[in-house]
Every structure is written in structure tokens, then in C-alpha cells.
Write a protein that holds these residues in place. Sequence first.
Motif: not given
Length: 90
Positions: A14-30
Amino acid sequence: MPKVDIYTKFGCGYCVRAKRLLDEKNVSYIEHDVTTGGEAREEMRRRAPNARTVPQIFIGTLHIGGSDDLAALERAGKLDPLLQDDGNVA
């Protein structure tokens, strides 16, 4: 763009899936790894007292919830406005 925090554990799909969505939207995150507990896990519990699973996602000060919650916001067209906020999301 507001600060995005995501609390994760090693091997969490689930963590991988959430990070993938943020990555696809070019959102930087900590990313805060809570696999072994410690301060990051305590911080997550302070910010989301009822959360017992990962990921736990925050946009600004707004607690989004987990991967399913993030995906639901995206499907509803509500994620982009949150990500475009001036950083004072409450």
C-alpha cells in the motif's frame, strides 16, 4: 505546493501504491520509515492518534489517511486542489 509527509514500512504494498501515485503527479514528499519504530513511529502516532496501519499521508497539516484514501481523493478530483493549496491546508 504544501509539504507532503508519508509514513511507510519496508515491504508495504500500500505504501508503494501511494508513493507511485504521488510520483506520477510529480509531487515531492518526505518519507518517514516506521519499520523499526522509533521517533518516526511516535511522530506518526502523535499526528494520527488512531492510525495503526501504513501508509499514513499528510498534505500540509491535513491527515489524508492511507493509500485507499489518497486514491479516493484522486478519483473524486479532489487531490489536485489539495496539492495546489498555499501550504496552509488544515
